[in-house]
Design an enzyme around this catalytic site. Sequence first.
Site, PDB file in Angstrom:
ATOM      1  N   VAL A 111     -18.353 -42.059 -28.361  1.00  0.00           N
ATOM      2  CA  VAL A 111     -17.162 -42.634 -27.746  1.00  0.00           C
ATOM      3  C   VAL A 111     -17.209 -44.153 -27.832  1.00  0.00           C
ATOM      4  CG1 VAL A 111     -15.831 -42.813 -25.595  1.00  0.00           C
ATOM      5  CG2 VAL A 111     -17.053 -40.689 -26.135  1.00  0.00           C
ATOM      6  N   CYS A 112     -16.100 -44.738 -28.270  1.00  0.00           N
ATOM      7  CA  CYS A 112     -15.981 -46.197 -28.326  1.00  0.00           C
ATOM      8  C   CYS A 112     -15.144 -46.645 -27.126  1.00  0.00           C
ATOM      9  CB  CYS A 112     -15.321 -46.618 -29.637  1.00  0.00           C
ATOM     10  SG  CYS A 112     -15.162 -48.402 -29.787  1.00  0.00           S
ATOM     11  N   LEU A 113     -15.829 -47.056 -26.079  1.00  0.00           N
ATOM     12  CA  LEU A 113     -15.184 -47.543 -24.864  1.00  0.00           C
ATOM     13  C   LEU A 113     -15.982 -48.758 -24.416  1.00  0.00           C
ATOM     14  CD1 LEU A 113     -12.955 -46.925 -22.729  1.00  0.00           C
ATOM     15  CD2 LEU A 113     -14.653 -45.559 -21.519  1.00  0.00           C
TER      16      LEU A 113
END
Length: 196
Positions: A111-113
């Site tokens: 996840v790219c957060l």
Amino acid sequence: MIKLFKVKEKQRELAENANGKGHVKKQSAGELRLHKDISELNLPKTCTISFPNGKDDLMNFGITIRPDEGYYFGGEFFFSFQVSPIYPHEPPKVKCMTKVYHPNIDLEGNVCLNILREDWKPVLNVNTVIYGLYHLFTEPNYEDPLNHDAAAVLRENPKMFQLNVRKAIMGGYVGQSYFPPLFFCLAQNSSTATAA
């Protein structure tokens, strides 16, 4: 001096066992903080929390997100959370366990957060992360992608992106990648659609 503390600790432990209390496991600072965070959760109505290993293992839990608007309406996405004993000084490790066509989630579930990386601060909490994940489904971001193909389609052709997301949720190929159907959500959404 050290032996004295060990003797006193052993005596206390024996007394607790005699009183029927049994051995009480000491919690790390991270476990204490996580317990507080979970007790204060204010989840969106489309999110649920689960503890696959039971409530005794708060450091590993799951979040299910069922977006009720946007491109991902009708999908159901499960995220696993692994929380370090030094939480909140380190963000939880979050992985999407549902294969999803998304610019900010790669096909392996990474996840790219930003708040899970460089923007994490100890004042943030699990609730903040869950709202951040939910926000990825209501407003996917093509400017900071993990899945560059999905990001390019979203940027250049939002209608095609929407068709690709629908195809992935229904089950099928998007490009070279196969996405299993999300039967539970489709059945639920068709029953709510017929009831409306």
